[in-house]
Design an enzyme around this catalytic site. Structure first.
Site, PDB file in Angstrom:
ATOM      1  N   TYR B 270       0.814  -1.218   0.000  1.00 22.16           N
ATOM      2  CA  TYR B 270       0.000   0.000   0.000  1.00 22.16           C
ATOM      3  C   TYR B 270       0.856   1.282   0.000  1.00 22.16           C
ATOM      4  O   TYR B 270       0.631   2.197  -0.785  1.00 22.16           O
ATOM      5  CB  TYR B 270      -0.951   0.011   1.201  1.00 22.16           C
ATOM      6  CG  TYR B 270      -1.734   1.288   1.300  1.00 22.16           C
ATOM      7  CD1 TYR B 270      -2.849   1.492   0.506  1.00 22.16           C
ATOM      8  CD2 TYR B 270      -1.342   2.308   2.152  1.00 22.16           C
ATOM      9  CE1 TYR B 270      -3.561   2.671   0.562  1.00 22.16           C
ATOM     10  CE2 TYR B 270      -2.047   3.494   2.216  1.00 22.16           C
ATOM     11  CZ  TYR B 270      -3.147   3.678   1.428  1.00 22.16           C
ATOM     12  OH  TYR B 270      -3.842   4.845   1.473  1.00 22.16           O
ATOM     13  N   ASP B 305      -8.299  -3.606  -1.216  1.00 25.59           N
ATOM     14  CA  ASP B 305      -9.441  -2.784  -1.619  1.00 25.59           C
ATOM     15  C   ASP B 305      -8.987  -1.512  -2.343  1.00 25.59           C
ATOM     16  O   ASP B 305      -9.666  -1.021  -3.241  1.00 25.59           O
ATOM     17  CB  ASP B 305     -10.269  -2.405  -0.394  1.00 25.59           C
ATOM     18  CG  ASP B 305      -9.416  -1.839   0.712  1.00 25.59           C
ATOM     19  OD1 ASP B 305      -8.612  -2.600   1.286  1.00 25.59           O
ATOM     20  OD2 ASP B 305      -9.524  -0.634   1.000  1.00 25.59           O
ATOM     21  N   LYS B 377     -11.194  -9.151   5.337  1.00 27.32           N
ATOM     22  CA  LYS B 377     -11.772  -7.826   5.594  1.00 27.32           C
ATOM     23  C   LYS B 377     -12.500  -7.345   4.348  1.00 27.32           C
ATOM     24  O   LYS B 377     -11.904  -7.170   3.296  1.00 27.32           O
ATOM     25  CB  LYS B 377     -10.623  -6.866   5.947  1.00 27.32           C
ATOM     26  CG  LYS B 377     -10.991  -5.405   5.917  1.00 27.32           C
ATOM     27  CD  LYS B 377     -10.926  -4.810   7.304  1.00 27.32           C
ATOM     28  CE  LYS B 377     -11.065  -3.318   7.313  1.00 27.32           C
ATOM     29  NZ  LYS B 377      -9.804  -2.625   7.086  1.00 27.32           N
TER      30      LYS B 377
END
Lengths: 253, 529
Positions: B270, B305, B377
């Site tokens: 990330y 995500d 998640k």
């Protein structure tokens, strides 16, 4: 043309409006009365309290429907209308090629601590948004997207290095008016760093800007929610090529 | 738990894992042969160095900078620091270590590398001090286990995950407690935007932040104490989440362990992709932080995500799978168990696309079946939230339904006001009502839901897995660092020699010593023997 309108529920002129809000009160008769009082002060009269729900200890959420007594006076509405023709990518490329005879240089960034590149990416990245390709797709535009969390000095330096004709800045985070502070800081830095005739066109965009604030923020144009790459490209052609040519003509005459 | 509703070929799944391991191995080797300023600061934090100078720069920063100036980072800071303590007649205690940092900052200490017997002495002293910090982490883990036993886990799966983000820890606390009362099982305190690029961890309780609250040790402590109160009140253990990401990832992981946080965002890529942090810095920092999380019993949440917020959720679905496999490999390598892997994925397919809901189901079920023992998640729609709050609420309902149908472990509650405002009290209430309705009405629907053999959902899942394997093969040929440089994930191009924080990376010299790594890796080694 009509100059006065009212909100429309299911009958012309009924003024029907729906609002929801929370009051810091536990849910009881008095709270419902308080909500109706607020609705009346907002101009909703008569108002129907259709939903009330307590949240936690001391808050209640209300939904209210009612007829609003205010009138909308269309002749007093002020907005920024698009004052330039909307061109296709091909038209943009042709005008730039013929009139500028070089690539039009665009530098974009999210400045300050804002890490939300969604906006600038939608406008600049090849992929674009809503089926419209971004500015990278335009053959005659040279696009540099600096990405997120760029400082103002970095942006000014990049704009100089790229000989930017236009600088696009995207601002999403609005907490404590960060978008306004950042934009003012940016336009001030460009004014300081470059003489007026060398300064690139300054454009900011973001969902929470007021498009009327250009002078106050020291920028040339503000684009709000729902702006597409094509509108931005068309504006670039208009401001950098068409308007300039017209000004020259005016001076010559 | 593995039910194989998708009819996945176990040999293919095995191959995908093997490819991820092959792609990840060189990165682990690199992480094992480098250190960073933040890893070394984390070591000092474990040894008990606390506090900051009058400008707010933590003493661990001052100390690491001083050591780096004198002898470089290649040997680690433990040896020069504990050697200097002895040389200056100071005791190896947290108080005197902090005193040494203050002296170093004022320039009155010069650091040298010990030689001969002094090496053994410095190793021993540093290991004892760092062990005390790790013991605190162990105690916190035991305390958490005790509290879960006493108060219990949430009654339902998925756990309901809510965010607070006021910027002021003293506003966050009542909001977090109210959210817990309203049904949240996990509270995440969003960080101030920009913290990921700070090369130090701010100190103390903070009341000023942009779109979030700074992650500090004191803020962690205050919030955990408040949620302990809520856990007592509500009769279920309310978990606390923060972000071990950015330039201070190892230190924030350490502080989370020291203050008994329960979950941490900790993605392998990330920071590289979305914060332009140098890839080498990120992978080195990440391995250390994951070792700490493993020890602390913290569940990590990975950030797949986010790829789908920039790339297309259908075209790039396989990059999510690839990243999940890589995150799993890196996590296992660092000692995390399956129950600690909150691998991420999201409901981000354009709702205008025909069959978008079936595609979402296929992707979510694929993650479920590939990682049967990981909590997973599940992240709500953000990219296609338009400001139409009514439509947004409907989308969130469908998102919740996919979560229930595919047995997701952690459900981040979607807000209909996404992209409009930071959630209001009423937005949160409406969002929770949405979750409660779906879980109440269809929470066990996953028992009945089996996609038709060779139907749309199965075929789509197989396709994504195939594409993931193709991509992993390419990554293996080209190396992971090159794949990241080429823009494979989230369409961001991030070359290994660029990005923020590279100057804080150092290659290990012969004789590099890190007592924390030694302790954290010890049990795994013993088990292997």
């Amino acid at each position: 043309m009509k100059t006065v309108v009212r909100p429309y529920g299911d009958t012309t002129g009924d003024g029907m409006t729906q609002v929801s809000f929370t009051l810091p009160l536990p849910h009881d008769k008095k709270a419902e009365g308080a909500a109706l009082q607020l609705a009346a002060k907002m101009g909703l009269e008569p108002a129907m309290l259709v939903h009330a729900k307590q949240m936690g200890d001391g808050f209640t959420f209300f939904v209210i429907y009612g007829s609003v007594r205010h009138l909308v006076e269309l002749d007093k509405v002020v907005v920024v209308e698009r004052d330039f023709p909307l061109l296709t990518a091909k038209e943009v490329n042709t005008v730039v090629k013929q009139k500028m005879r070089r690539k039009l240089s665009v530098v974009g960034a999210c400045i300050g601590t804002d890490a939300h590149t969604v906006g600038i990416d939608a406008i600049l990245n090849l992929k674009g948004i809503a089926g419209e390709k971004g500015l990278e797709y335009y053959r005659e535009l040279k696009v540099v997207n600096l990405g997120a969390q760029i400082t103002v000095p970095e942006l000014v330096a990049a704009a100089k290095a790229e000989k930017a004709d236009a600088v696009l800045v995207s601002q999403v985070v609005t907490q404590r008016d960060a978008h306004l502070h950042n934009t003012r800081e940016m336009s001030a830095a460009f004014r300081e760093a470059l003489p007026a005739d060398k300064r690139p066109l300054l454009i900011v965009g973001g969902p929470r800007f007021d498009e009327l604030m250009t002078d106050e923020l020291g920028v040339d144009r503000i684009f709000g929610r729902g702006t597409t790459p094509r509108e931005v490209a068309s504006y670039l052609v208009h401001a950098l090529i068409t308007e300039k040519a017209e000004r020259k003509k005016a001076v010559a005459a | 738990m593995s039910s194989n509703k998708l009819g996945l070929d176990p040999a293919l799944v095995h191959r995908a894992r093997a490819l991820a391991a092959k792609a990840g191995r060189p990165v682990v080797d690199m992480a094992q042969s480098h250190t960073t300023v933040s890893v070394e600061r984390a070591v000092l934090r474990l040894a008990g160095v606390t506090g900051a100078d009058p400008d707010g720069i933590p003493w661990v920063n001052r100390l690491v900078d001083a050591v780096r100036n004198d002898v470089g980072l290649g040997h680690g800071v433990a040896l020069p620091v504990f050697h200097a303590l002895a040389e200056h007649g100071l005791e190896p205690t947290p108080a005197e270590l902090t005193l040494l940092a203050q002296k170093a900052a004022s320039g009155s200490v010069r650091f040298d590398l010990p030689t001969g017997k002094a090496v053994t002495a410095a190793k021993k002293a540093s290991r004892r001090q760092v062990a005390a910090g790790i013991k605190q982490i162990d105690r916190n883990r035991a305390d958490r286990d005790k509290m879960i036993k006493r108060y219990g886990d949430p009654k339902q799966r998925p756990w309901i995950y809510l965010i607070v983000a006021t910027g002021d820890i003293y506003e966050d606390i009542p909001q977090a407690q109210a959210a817990a009362r309203a049904g949240a099982d996990v509270i995440a305190v969003i960080r101030s935007t920009g913290q990921s690029l700070l090369d130090y961890v701010p100190e103390g309780a903070t009341r000023e932040g942009f779109a979030g609250t700074y992650a500090t040790q004191e803020n962690f402590r205050l919030m955990r104490a408040a949620l302990d109160e809520s856990s007592r009140e509500l009769g279920r253990y309310v978990r606390l989440t923060n972000y071990a990401s950015g330039l201070c990832m190892p230190e924030i992981a350490t502080l989370a362990g020291l203050q008994r946080l329960d979950m941490m965002l900790n993605d392998s890529m990330y920071g590289i992709l979305f914060r332009d942090i140098n890839p080498i810095r990120t992978f080195v920092d990440q391995r250390f932080s994951r070792q700490i999380h493993a020890r602390a019993g913290i569940i990590i949440n990975t950030g797949e995500d986010n790829y789908l917020t920039t790339a297309d959720a259908v075209e790039a679905a396989h990059t999510v799978t690839v990243s999940q496999l890589l995150n799993e490999y890196f996590a296992h390598e660092a000692g995390l168990a399956d129950w600690q892997l909150g691998l991420g994925h999201a409901f981000e397919i354009n709702p205008e696309l025909p069959e978008s809901f079936r595609l979402e189901l296929a992707h979510a079920l694929l993650a479920r079946e590939l990682f049967p023992d990981a909590p997973l998640k599940w992240m709500p729609p953000t990219k296609h939230m338009t400001g139409d709050v009514f439509r947004g609420n409907l989308l969130d309902g469908f998102f919740n339904l996919v979560g229930a149908l595919t047995g997701q472990g952690i459900l981040l509650v979607g807000m209909m006001t996404e992209a409009v405002v930071t959630p209001w009290l009423s937005d949160r209430d409406i969002a929770l009502q949405n979750v409660r309705y779906v879980l109440g009405a269809a929470g066990n629907l996953h028992e009945d839901f089996v996609p038709a053999p060779d139907g749309f959902i199965q075929r789509r899942a197989h396709q994504v897995l195939d594409e993931a394997i193709d991509l992993l093969e390419k990554i293996e040929d080209d190396t992971l660092l090159n794949a990241i440089a080429d823009g494979t994930f989230g369409i961001m191009k991030r070359p290994a020699h660029r990005g923020k924080g590279l100057d804080g990376v150092a290659k290990h010299d012969d004789g590099y010593y890190n007592p924390a790594t030694e302790i954290l890796e010890a049990p795994a080694k013993e088990e292997q023997q």
